[in-house]
Design a protein around this motif. Sequence first.
Motif: not given
Length: 468
Positions: A320-328
């Motif tokens: 979930a923390l690394h998913l922020a790269y894509l959502t950002s």
Amino acid sequence: MDERARPAVPPSGGAGVEAGGPRCRARAWLRRGPVEPLLFLASFALMLQTPLATQYLWDRLGEDRGYNGTGREGGCGDSSADPQRQEVETETSHWSLYINLSGFFVGLFSATLLGPWSDSVGRRPLLVLATAGLALQAALSLLVVTLRLHVGFLLLGRLLSGLCGDYNSVLAGGFAAVADVSARDARTFRVAVLEACLGIAGMLAGIIGGHWLRAQGFVNPFWLVLAVQVAAVGYAALGFRESVREPRPARLLTLRHYRSVFALYATPGPEKSRKHLALYSLSFFLVVTVHFGARDIFVLYELSSPLCWGSDLIGYGSAALHLAYLTSLGGLRALQLCLEDGWVAEVGLASNILGLVVVSVATTTPVMFAGYGLLFLSLACTPVIRAKLSKLVGEEEQGALFASLACVEGLCLLTATGIFNSLYPATLNFMKGFPFLLGAGILLIPAALIGMLEVFDPKPEYRRYVDT
């Protein structure tokens, strides 16, 4: 109009490519080997190698001391009563500190030498040299694991990698290459794409490394690290086409390269705003420091009471923390349709602040994942700052700029480790989530700085192109 305002013309000078046309620029970029695969390969290998090396240090030093406990049997229990385990923890942390400090200080001098050098000779020599150093480090790590050499050879590998520029030079060359070939209005998104590649590499490395280590031990994962780093060297040498418009020979060992980095911030001139360079760099330092610091203690926070997460939930949290790269990345693209880049950065900072505040008070799993959810735009700020800094300097200064930023990131990592890892145990008695709350407070400073610059001088980078 200033000569540097003109779009870069490909070195090949192919027929039918007119300077200035966005479609022609896109076709010219497609003829170049994009730098994103290179950054992905090098980042994946390094992010796979770093936790493996730390765990190998733990197991090897524990074995040397006759300690074979994992420290996980008690779940959330207190392990402070085990002095042998504390000795292993202390020695492991010391070796990790020595390795990280040696790589940082050696890489600090080599990256600031190689980055400006690449402004003259091109990005490819820099990227080949830096990835070759990382491959050499991976090879030495593999030898330590397979031949059971002294762990000091891990330190030697990091020193050799640092002499070749270390990962900082890979970042500097990659972001400078993007700045070389991207149009000014598309640069922020291109930088965000490159940062998203780093996030995806980290997410895959985290998923693969832990499961593979438990299944087969250290040797095979380290072989993968070496293979990927060798692939990165091959791509840098053969797949990546030069992005500098007119490469020219230049001396490597000269103080002129260091002076060019210093001149970015210290030399006055009508073509640039030193105020904006300084304030955006300070904002970058604070944002990245909080990012690294929070990331360092997330797992400790989740392992301990009252969350008491197991390895499966920790894996989901890391994803979930690394998913922020894509959502950002997606959020940045959408917000650019209605907001200037500076205000997109403000939205990203607001997402980061809200997420850290919720995490700081999380006592249940749903609240913790709600905090992760609020961080979905938290990484939209750094590509904006990188792009704004890139627009403030000339085409011949991109390597020097991104080399300095890469060194700032290394300093951020050391600062974050020193502050957050020390603050976390010191505040357990009155508020376990206090470091996250402190991080949210620190982020108010770059939010104020960027907001002030957007209100009073929103587009300083365009002043240099106005005819006087």
